[in-house]
Design a protein around this motif. Structure first.
Motif, PDB file in Angstrom:
ATOM      1  N   ARG A  14       0.840  -1.201   0.000  1.00 11.79           N
ATOM      2  CA  ARG A  14       0.000   0.000   0.000  1.00 11.79           C
ATOM      3  C   ARG A  14       0.874   1.250   0.000  1.00 11.79           C
ATOM      4  O   ARG A  14       1.878   1.310   0.701  1.00 11.79           O
ATOM      5  CB  ARG A  14      -0.899   0.007   1.242  1.00 11.79           C
ATOM      6  N   GLU A  15       0.458   2.218  -0.776  1.00 11.86           N
ATOM      7  CA  GLU A  15       1.183   3.490  -0.868  1.00 11.86           C
ATOM      8  C   GLU A  15       0.393   4.573  -0.135  1.00 11.86           C
ATOM      9  O   GLU A  15      -0.823   4.678  -0.283  1.00 11.86           O
ATOM     10  CB  GLU A  15       1.357   3.890  -2.330  1.00 11.86           C
ATOM     11  N   TRP A  16       1.106   5.358   0.660  1.00 15.35           N
ATOM     12  CA  TRP A  16       0.485   6.499   1.335  1.00 15.35           C
ATOM     13  C   TRP A  16       1.224   7.773   0.939  1.00 15.35           C
ATOM     14  O   TRP A  16       2.428   7.734   0.658  1.00 15.35           O
ATOM     15  CB  TRP A  16       0.566   6.345   2.853  1.00 15.35           C
ATOM     16  N   PRO A  17       0.539   8.912   0.932  1.00 15.14           N
ATOM     17  CA  PRO A  17       1.242  10.191   0.712  1.00 15.14           C
ATOM     18  C   PRO A  17       2.261  10.410   1.825  1.00 15.14           C
ATOM     19  O   PRO A  17       2.134   9.857   2.927  1.00 15.14           O
ATOM     20  CB  PRO A  17       0.113  11.229   0.783  1.00 15.14           C
ATOM     21  N   GLU A  18       3.248  11.211   1.543  1.00 12.11           N
ATOM     22  CA  GLU A  18       4.321  11.466   2.524  1.00 12.11           C
ATOM     23  C   GLU A  18       3.764  11.853   3.885  1.00 12.11           C
ATOM     24  O   GLU A  18       4.217  11.355   4.927  1.00 12.11           O
ATOM     25  CB  GLU A  18       5.236  12.569   1.995  1.00 12.11           C
ATOM     26  N   HIS A  19       2.755  12.733   3.912  1.00 11.08           N
ATOM     27  CA  HIS A  19       2.249  13.239   5.187  1.00 11.08           C
ATOM     28  C   HIS A  19       1.478  12.169   5.969  1.00 11.08           C
ATOM     29  O   HIS A  19       1.222  12.345   7.165  1.00 11.08           O
ATOM     30  CB  HIS A  19       1.340  14.456   4.946  1.00 11.08           C
ATOM     31  N   ALA A  20       1.098  11.070   5.314  1.00 12.11           N
ATOM     32  CA  ALA A  20       0.273  10.058   5.983  1.00 12.11           C
ATOM     33  C   ALA A  20       1.085   8.883   6.523  1.00 12.11           C
ATOM     34  O   ALA A  20       0.541   8.029   7.229  1.00 12.11           O
ATOM     35  CB  ALA A  20      -0.799   9.544   5.018  1.00 12.11           C
ATOM     36  N   TRP A  21       2.390   8.852   6.224  1.00 13.81           N
ATOM     37  CA  TRP A  21       3.182   7.688   6.607  1.00 13.81           C
ATOM     38  C   TRP A  21       3.312   7.508   8.117  1.00 13.81           C
ATOM     39  O   TRP A  21       3.231   6.393   8.624  1.00 13.81           O
ATOM     40  CB  TRP A  21       4.570   7.762   5.959  1.00 13.81           C
ATOM     41  N   ASN A  23       1.265   8.271  10.526  1.00 12.38           N
ATOM     42  CA  ASN A  23       0.040   7.697  11.071  1.00 12.38           C
ATOM     43  C   ASN A  23      -0.123   6.243  10.646  1.00 12.38           C
ATOM     44  O   ASN A  23      -0.549   5.394  11.447  1.00 12.38           O
ATOM     45  CB  ASN A  23      -1.177   8.508  10.614  1.00 12.38           C
ATOM     46  N   ALA A  24       0.210   5.942   9.395  1.00 11.26           N
ATOM     47  CA  ALA A  24       0.074   4.569   8.910  1.00 11.26           C
ATOM     48  C   ALA A  24       0.993   3.621   9.672  1.00 11.26           C
ATOM     49  O   ALA A  24       0.580   2.516  10.063  1.00 11.26           O
ATOM     50  CB  ALA A  24       0.383   4.514   7.417  1.00 11.26           C
ATOM     51  N   ASP A  27      -0.296   3.158  13.246  1.00 12.59           N
ATOM     52  CA  ASP A  27      -1.454   2.260  13.282  1.00 12.59           C
ATOM     53  C   ASP A  27      -1.033   0.805  13.114  1.00 12.59           C
ATOM     54  O   ASP A  27      -1.598  -0.089  13.753  1.00 12.59           O
ATOM     55  CB  ASP A  27      -2.452   2.634  12.182  1.00 12.59           C
ATOM     56  N   ALA A  51       7.097   1.232   1.084  1.00 12.75           N
ATOM     57  CA  ALA A  51       5.862   0.440   1.036  1.00 12.75           C
ATOM     58  C   ALA A  51       6.151  -1.046   0.902  1.00 12.75           C
ATOM     59  O   ALA A  51       5.478  -1.879   1.530  1.00 12.75           O
ATOM     60  CB  ALA A  51       4.974   0.917  -0.106  1.00 12.75           C
TER      61      ALA A  51
END
Length: 236
Positions: A14-21, A23-24, A27, A51
């Motif tokens: 799964r890929e997340w935007p830089e700002h969301a990493w 939190n990911a 979690d 990722a």
């Protein structure tokens, strides 16, 4: 089947935007699918590799959790799966494992090291489709003369032929991972030779190292809708 005691699992890349990493990763640690030390390691990786590392560790952690309890109080949940100097997953000494990823999928294989099985390798490749025929075949780069002659019964520029070539590639990648702890170096494609005489390929190692003189390789594969999954185990 890789080995009766082996566990094979998969996880989505799964890929997340830089700002969301952040939190990911937080979690994933909270959910127990990632160790805190693995999350810290992932944060230091380039975005292009983050990722796949996370998906691979999630697959490895899931596989470890399915191994039988040794009964000595050790918990795989508390073990951080980082990397060896050779880039392989750093697992407990009594466990062997391997991880692979391609596009949106990661897979992991783990097994207890026994009196025979010492190391495992796994590789994942996407099955060829029509548009892949527009690319040059990799047959001459990865096949020995005997393997090349075998593949020619399908032809290099057919879907069936390309799939056979990719099958050789995937199996050799899996074998490399299963023998790397013995040789600890890059192994050339023609240093491993496959012969398809029955359901499982016969694997011959053309290596100068005496460390593999008594090593026996078992290998196999499965074709799924989109994927070629290859595995290998080294025994001695």
């Amino acid at each position: 089947m890789l080995h009766p005691s082996a566990v094979v699992t998969r996880a989505a890349v799964r890929e997340w935007p830089e700002h969301a990493w952040d939190n990911a990763l937080h979690d994933a640690v909270a959910a127990g699918t990632l160790h805190a030390a693995e999350a810290d390691f992932a944060r230091r990786l380039p975005m292009a590799r983050r990722a796949t590392f996370v998906a691979g560790r999630e697959a490895l952690r899931s596989a470890l959790g399915q191994l039988p309890d040794r009964g000595d109080g050790d918990s795989y949940r508390d073990f951080a799966i980082l990397r060896t100097a050779r880039g392989a997953p750093q697992l407990p000494s009594h466990v062997t494992g391997s991880v692979t990823h391609k596009d949106t999928l990661a897979m992991a294989a783990v097994a207890p090291r026994g009196t025979s099985l010492q190391h495992v390798g796994i590789d994942l490749e996407r099955r060829p489709v029509e548009r892949d025929l527009q690319s040059r075949s990799i047959a001459r780069k990865i096949l020995t003369a005997r393997e090349f002659a075998y593949v020619q019964q399908w032809g290099e520029d057919t879907i069936e032929g390309r799939e056979r070539i990719l099958l050789h590639f995937a199996l050799k990648e899996a074998v490399y991972k299963a023998i790397d702890p013995y040789v600890e170096r890059y192994v050339g494609f023609t240093e491993v030779e496959l012969e398809f005489t029955d359901e499982r390929p016969r694997v011959t190692l053309h290596l100068p190292e005496t460390s593999v003189a008594e090593v026996r390789i078992e290998a196999g594969w499965a074709l799924e809708e989109r994927w070629i999954v290859a595995w290998a185990g080294s025994h001695r």
